[in-house]
Design a protein around this motif. Structure first.
Motif, mmCIF file in Angstrom:
data_model
loop_
_atom_site.group_PDB
_atom_site.id
_atom_site.type_symbol
_atom_site.label_atom_id
_atom_site.label_comp_id
_atom_site.label_asym_id
_atom_site.label_seq_id
_atom_site.Cartn_x
_atom_site.Cartn_y
_atom_site.Cartn_z
ATOM 1 N N ASN A 271 0.529 44.775 53.915
ATOM 2 C CA ASN A 271 0.748 45.177 52.539
ATOM 3 C C ASN A 271 1.830 46.241 52.530
ATOM 4 O OD1 ASN A 271 0.678 45.863 49.868
ATOM 5 N ND2 ASN A 271 -1.513 46.208 49.773
ATOM 6 N N SER A 272 1.474 47.474 52.514
ATOM 7 C CA SER A 272 2.466 48.546 52.457
ATOM 8 C C SER A 272 2.762 49.094 53.846
ATOM 9 C CB SER A 272 1.981 49.673 51.555
ATOM 10 O OG SER A 272 0.769 50.191 52.040
ATOM 11 N N ASN B 173 6.152 48.834 49.465
ATOM 12 C CA ASN B 173 5.022 47.909 49.379
ATOM 13 C C ASN B 173 5.480 46.472 49.674
ATOM 14 O OD1 ASN B 173 6.228 46.927 47.036
ATOM 15 N ND2 ASN B 173 4.771 47.929 45.657
#
Length: 121
Positions: A32-33, A52
């Motif tokens: 994800n990030s 992100n």
């Protein structure tokens, strides 16, 4: 199972540039990030920059206009280009990633071991 390995730190004069890299490897399903943090001696760890999964970036006010974060999703790698370095940028820089491993359900955070950046006057 998962490793984040930073590289690119070192000693540079004020006004110079460095490029940090952080590669995530192992049993990764998705990331994800990703972000860079730093911690100077005697100070708390602070967020330097993050990106992100959609490519949205955010920066600490102290580095805006000087640092650029980017990521290569194919390589599971995040970069931090640091220009116009100042002595106050001296710190241990660590990368983090919020990722999901193969066979797991949710996302959790992972950290690299850190790399020293020293800016001399």
């Amino acid at each position: 199972q998962v490793q984040l390995v930073e590289s690119g730190g070192g000693l540079v004069q004020a006004g110079g540039s460095l490029r940090l890299s952080c590669a995530a490897s192992g049993s990764i399903f998705s990331i994800n990030s990703m972000a860079w943090y730093r911690q100077a001696p005697g100070k708390q760890r602070e967020l330097v920059a993050g990106v992100n999964s959609g490519g949205k970036m955010n920066y600490a006010d102290s580095v805006k206009g000087r640092f650029t974060i980017s990521r290569d999703n194919a390589k599971n790698t995040v970069y931090l280009q640091m220009n116009s370095l100042k002595t106050e940028d001296t710190a241990v820089y660590s990368c983090s990633a919020m990722l999901r491993t193969n066979g797991s359900i949710g996302f959790r955070g992972y950290w690299g071991q850190g790399t020293q950046v020293t800016v001399s006057s």
